[in-house]
Structure formats: structure tokens, C-alpha cells
Design a protein around this motif. Structure first.
Motif, PDB file in Angstrom:
ATOM      1  N   SER A   1       0.838  -1.204   0.000  1.00 35.77           N
ATOM      2  CA  SER A   1       0.000   0.000   0.000  1.00 35.77           C
ATOM      3  C   SER A   1       0.869   1.248   0.000  1.00 35.77           C
ATOM      4  O   SER A   1       0.548   2.242  -0.653  1.00 35.77           O
TER       5      SER A   1
ATOM      6  N   THR B   1      -5.623  -1.766  -2.270  1.00 33.31           N
ATOM      7  CA  THR B   1      -6.724  -2.413  -1.534  1.00 33.31           C
ATOM      8  C   THR B   1      -7.955  -1.501  -1.435  1.00 33.31           C
ATOM      9  O   THR B   1      -7.866  -0.280  -1.627  1.00 33.31           O
TER      10      THR B   1
ATOM     11  N   GLU C   1      -9.407  -0.557   1.196  1.00 36.29           N
ATOM     12  CA  GLU C   1      -9.228   0.452   2.251  1.00 36.29           C
ATOM     13  C   GLU C   1      -8.460   1.660   1.702  1.00 36.29           C
ATOM     14  O   GLU C   1      -8.798   2.811   1.987  1.00 36.29           O
TER      15      GLU C   1
END
Ligand SMILES: Cc1cc2nc3c(=O)[nH]c(=O)nc-3n(C[C@H](O)[C@H](O)[C@H](O)COP(=O)(O)OP(=O)(O)OC[C@H]3O[C@@H](n4cnc5c(N)ncnc54)[C@H](O)[C@@H]3O)c2cc1C
Length: 327
Positions: A81, A308, A310
Motif C-alpha cells: 500500500s 486495496t 481500504e
């Protein structure tokens, strides 16, 4: 595969919308392009925008006609990320970079001829400003590919070990240290144009749910209806992104919405299949059952690859809605 790509890259010209139309029509007739082919859409535009004319002329036609497969060397064991934390180093050695480090989850690395690689050309303290994008030939000495088995049973992705790999400096995409711009370009396409290809395929898989599985009662009808709505919401959103790209603008943070809608739709379609026919999906044998099982399992990855769910929600919150940044 050459429709809608510029002639200087070996394409047939025309609006990028043509690429979307071709994919959707092929899928409608039961011939969806293989997922590996979608890397053309994910990585190709960045090379067109940031690569030198020679690089585009040399590599692009082989990408478009399927001679070469490309892979995307971004993620590392400690940097997924947060790509700004990546540690693969490219040391300046005159006309070449000498690259050492490790990548992970590199899809199709085992069959790829080229890799769009992110490497640190500056210091760790510089974060993303110290990162550059390089186009690497996968047969360069010093590269080792170790396949990774996913829960689908496939070894689609791999670990990539780089030990003093020499990359000519003229394979740098954009300026040295401009890796962030290249990365944003790649991720925007991975979150949108790839989602277009996926929605075309999801439409055909949802039709198969309706054709092959017997709904029992109103609850099942509702499940199918919800999956239909999710797929069509995705289609309409990405259609707008295509218009943005076709008008020459960059797709930007809105593509995070496309990506959220993609993972929602993909899970909705295969969760619907699971709900309507759990016996087939959990215990069934034979090619059709195995395909449903594979697709249902792979759908879990849709909220991970390309960033992702999120992370997409953070982007929507901070860059679209203007909410305060996470500390
Ligand atoms: C099928 C598949 C194919 C892939 N192909 C490639 C490829 O070809 N090339 C490539 O480079 N990579 C590829 N990836 C890797 C993918 O890009 C990463 O897995 C992804 O970006 C997440 O990084 P990570 O796995 O390191 O998880 P982490 O970044 O460690 O995240 C772990 C968890 O923490 C959450 N999290 C992390 N940071 C935050 C935050 N700031 N706020 C809220 N939640 C947070 C995440 O959402 C996640 O749930 C692929 C992955 C899959 C599943």
C-alpha cells in the motif's frame, strides 16, 4: 488488439473508446481477452506517455500484437500500500542502473519479457521523490523468478529477485525521480480500464448464474438483482472514465471509485453463485464447477490488487471528498 492505439506505437489509431468496444464485443461472443492481456491497458499508456519515442517504437508493437508479455514490478515485501517505502535500489553506474532488491506478487513474471519496475534512485528519506520507473528486460542476467501459488491453485504471480541487474539508462520512463507520476498513471488505468474489461466479463458470468442456477424464492431473486445493479453501476462509472481518457484528460483519483465498484461487483456476482448453488461451488466436480470455484476464489483478490479497498476509500475520502488526511 491494435484498435484505438496510436499509429506511432504500432496501433491502428482511433479513439481509446474503440478498445473498450472491442473487448466488450469479444466477451459477448464468449471470447474474453485473457487477464494477462489486460496488462497492455495497465502498463501500456504509461510507456506511451513517459517513454522515449525509440522505446515506444521498439517495444510497443510487440506488446500490442501479443509477442511480448509485460509485468508490473511495484510491490515489495515491506512496501505494498505504501509504495513510497520501497527499497529496491538502482545505483547510478554511468550509462546503466545497477538494480538490486526484491519484488513480490509480480503477476505473470514467469512468462513476461519486460517488467515495468519501480526502484529507488534517490535516498530513503526522499520517499516517492527518490523513486524512478525502469523498463527492464526479463532475460537480463541477475534476475530470478520464484513462482508463488495462490489459493486458486494457480501460480499467476511470483517473487522477483534482482541481483546487480544492469538496466540501460535510456530505459528510464520519464525523468529520474519521476516514478510517482508513472505509478499514478499505471494505477489509474489498473483501477479503471481494467475494470471495464472485468465488467464485460462479469456481465457474461452473471448471465451464466441466471442460466445455470435455479433461484429459490424472493431472497435469491433479490441476490441476483443486487449483483446486476452492482455490475451495471460499475459499467456506467467506467464508461465515464473512458470518456475522460478519450478526451485526453488523465483519469485521476475518481478511478478509486471505479475500483471500489469493481471489487463490489465481482464479489456480488460470485457470492450470488455461491448463495444459489453452494453444493456446486463447494463440492462440485468437473470443468463448470471448477470454473465457478476458481472465479469465486479469485474474486477475493479484487479488493487487493491495484490497491486495496481500504486504500481506495482513503483516496475517495481525502482527495475527492476533501476530508482530513489520515495522520
Ligand atoms: C491477484 C493479485 C495480483 C497482484 N499483482 C501484482 C503485480 O503484478 N505487481 C505488483 O507490484 N503487485 C501486485 N499485487 C500486489 C498488490 O498490489 C498488493 O497486495 C496491494 O497493493 C496491498 O499491498 P500489501 O499486500 O503489501 O498489503 P499491505 O499494504 O501490507 O496492507 C495490509 C492491510 O492493511 C491495510 N492498510 C494498509 N495501509 C492502510 C492505510 N493507510 N489505511 C487503511 N488500511 C491500510 C490494507 O488495506 C490491507 O488490508 C497483486 C496482488 C494480488 C492479490
Amino acid at each position: 488488439g491494435r484498435q484505438g492505439w496510436p499509429e506511432r506505437a504500432g496501433g491502428l489509431g482511433g479513439s481509446p473508446l474503440r478498445r473498450g468496444v472491442v473487448v466488450e464485443e469479444l466477451t459477448k461472443f464468449g471470447c474474453p481477452p485473457p487477464f494477462a492481456a489486460s496488462l497492455v491497458e495497465v502498463l501500456g499508456p504509461a510507456v506511451l506517455e513517459f517513454g522515449s519515442a525509440e522505446l515506444v517504437e521498439q517495444y510497443y508493437p510487440r506488446l500490442l500484437d501479443g509477442t511480448d508479455v509485460w509485468c508490473q514490478g511495484f510491490s515489495e515485501p515491506e512496501a505494498g500500500s505504501d509504495l513510497g517505502a520501497l527499497r529496491t535500489r538502482a545505483i547510478d553506474d554511468g550509462d546503466t542502473w545497477r538494480v538490486t532488491g526484491q519484488k513480490i506478487w509480480t503477476s505473470y513474471a514467469g512468462s513476461a519479457q519486460r517488467c515495468l519496475l519501480l526502484a529507488r534512485t534517490g535516498s530513503v528519506e526522499e520517499g516517492f521523490k527518490g523513486i524512478s520507473a525502469l523498463l527492464l528486460d526479463m532475460d537480463t542476467p541477475g534476475i530470478e523468478v520464484r513462482p508463488l501459488r495462490a489459493m486458486t491453485g494457480d501460480d499467476e504471480f511470483a517473487e522477483l529477485f534482482l541481483d546487480d541487474v544492469r538496466v540501460p539508462k535510456d530505459r528510464t520512463l520519464g525523468a529520474v525521480g519521476a516514478g510517482a507520476a508513472v505509478t499514478m498513471n499505471v494505477l489509474a488505468n489498473e483501477r479503471s480500464v481494467l475494470a471495464w474489461q472485468r465488467q464485460a466479463w462479469l456481465q457474461s458470468r452473471l448471465s451464466a448464474v441466471v442460466a445455470e442456477m435455479v433461484p429459490v424464492g424472493e431472497q435469491d431473486d433479490h441476490t441476483i438483482g443486487a449483483a446486476y445493479t452492482a455490475v451495471h453501476a460499475l459499467r456506467l462509472r467506467v464508461r465515464e472514465t473512458f470518456d475522460t481518457i478519450a478526451s485526453g484528460d488523465s483519469a485521476g483519483p475518481l478511478t478509486s471509485v471505479d475500483k471500489i465498484l469493481l471489487s463490489t461487483a465481482e464479489k456480488a456476482v460470485f457470492d450470488a453463485a455461491m448463495k444459489l448453488d453452494p453444493e456446486l461451488l463447494l463440492l462440485g466436480d468437473g470443468p463448470s464447477a471448477e470454473r465457478w470455484q476458481y472465479d469465486h476464489t479469485y474474486a477475493r483478490a479484487s479488493s487487493i490488487y491495484g490497491g486495496t479497498a481500504e486504500i481506495q476509500r482513503n483516496i475517495v475520502a481525502e482527495r475527492i471528498l476533501g476530508l482530513p488526511r489520515e495522520k
